[in-house]
Scaffold this motif. Structure first.
Motif, short mmCIF file in Angstrom:
data_model
loop_
_atom_site.label_atom_id
_atom_site.label_comp_id
_atom_site.label_asym_id
_atom_site.label_seq_id
_atom_site.Cartn_x
_atom_site.Cartn_y
_atom_site.Cartn_z
N LYS A 111 0.96 -1.14 -0.06
CA LYS A 111 0.15 -0.13 0.05
C LYS A 111 0.97 1.19 0.03
O LYS A 111 1.79 1.44 0.96
CB LYS A 111 -0.76 0.03 1.09
N LYS A 112 0.76 1.85 -1.06
CA LYS A 112 1.97 3.15 -1.23
C LYS A 112 1.04 4.34 -1.10
O LYS A 112 -0.08 4.75 -1.22
CB LYS A 112 2.23 3.20 -2.65
N GLU A 113 1.38 5.26 -0.04
CA GLU A 113 0.76 6.49 0.34
C GLU A 113 1.16 7.45 -0.63
O GLU A 113 2.20 7.59 -1.18
CB GLU A 113 1.30 7.03 1.66
N ILE A 114 0.12 8.22 -1.06
CA ILE A 114 0.30 9.37 -2.39
C ILE A 114 1.05 10.59 -1.56
O ILE A 114 0.50 10.97 -0.33
CB ILE A 114 -1.10 9.80 -2.83
N LYS A 115 2.05 10.91 -2.14
CA LYS A 115 2.51 12.37 -1.52
C LYS A 115 1.85 13.50 -2.00
O LYS A 115 1.84 13.86 -3.13
CB LYS A 115 4.20 12.38 -2.09
N ASP A 162 -5.66 13.20 0.92
CA ASP A 162 -5.19 12.10 1.31
C ASP A 162 -5.25 11.02 0.13
O ASP A 162 -6.16 11.20 -0.68
CB ASP A 162 -5.28 11.37 2.65
N THR A 215 -3.98 6.67 -1.16
CA THR A 215 -3.19 5.29 -1.25
C THR A 215 -3.31 4.78 -2.84
O THR A 215 -4.39 4.66 -3.22
CB THR A 215 -3.59 4.23 -0.22
N THR A 271 -2.69 0.68 -3.90
CA THR A 271 -2.48 -0.64 -3.77
C THR A 271 -2.01 -1.59 -4.93
O THR A 271 -2.37 -1.55 -5.78
CB THR A 271 -3.67 -1.37 -3.00
N GLY A 286 -6.95 1.37 -4.82
CA GLY A 286 -6.60 2.68 -4.02
C GLY A 286 -7.78 3.41 -3.63
O GLY A 286 -9.14 3.11 -3.92
N PHE A 335 4.06 8.74 -5.45
CA PHE A 335 4.14 7.89 -4.31
C PHE A 335 5.58 7.27 -4.10
O PHE A 335 6.54 7.60 -4.64
CB PHE A 335 3.05 6.74 -4.48
#
Length: 190
Positions: free
Chosen positions: A26-30, A55, A57, A59, A68, A190
């Motif tokens: 799971k990658k968090e969005i910058k 915010d 994410t 996946t 996501g 991300f």
């Protein structure tokens, strides 16, 4: 009986082996590095601007996009094609009003990915977009490279109860008509 136990044990071992090779990330969005630009069209021209993510994410399963979730800060909508004192503030106020996005009552919009079909980093993404409390399915193409995802969407605003200036609902607008669709160009980091 012995064969049944042996077959069951083999199936369990195979299932565990398969699971152990599946990597889910799971990658968090910058959000500060990501961008969303919008463009609305009318008979006599267009307007454009930006809006920000609160915010989000993405996946990935075995390096392939599988899902996501995103939250958009609707109160952040800005107009970039007009200058301050030359209509910028007036249009931003109108976009925030109940005629358009009603950001006082609906400060957030969301998108949740429900299905993904992949082809070498190019994806057909389907998900539920919620604006002004109304949810509709949206499908678009997304390109994913290392650390970045981009997509261009066309959204029919009238599905979300945004009918102001729509010739689909009002007669006699002539050159004051506003297109039912607006464009979103999204770049996620991300």
């Amino acid at each position: 009986m012995k064969n049944t136990i042996l077959k069951s044990a083999t199936l369990v071992i195979l299932a565990l082996s398969f699971v152990s090779f599946t990597t889910i990330l799971k990658k968090e969005i910058k959000v500060k590095e990501s961008s969303i630009t919008w463009k609305g069209h009318k008979i006599t021209g267009s307007h454009e601007g930006t809006i920000t993510l609160s915010d989000g994410t993405l996946t990935f399963e075995n390096k392939k996009l599988t899902g996501g979730n995103f939250t958009i800060d609707m109160t952040s909508i800005t107009v970039t094609d007009l200058k301050a004192g030359k209509g910028k503030e007036k249009l931003e106020g109108h976009l925030n009003s109940d005629d358009f996005f009603g950001t006082r009552s609906y400060p957030k919009a969301t998108f949740r990915i429900t299905n993904v079909n992949s082809n070498n980093g190019n994806y057909k993404v389907t998900g539920d977009l919620t604006i002004k409390g109304k949810t509709h399915e949206s499908t678009f193409n997304m390109n994913v490279t290392k650390g970045s995802a981009t997509a261009n969407l066309k959204i029919d605003r009238t599905k979300y109860g945004i009918k102001y200036g729509s010739s689909s609902f009002f007669d006699g607008l002539k050159d004051k008509a506003i297109s039912d669709e607006f464009d979103l160009n999204v770049t996620l980091k991300f």
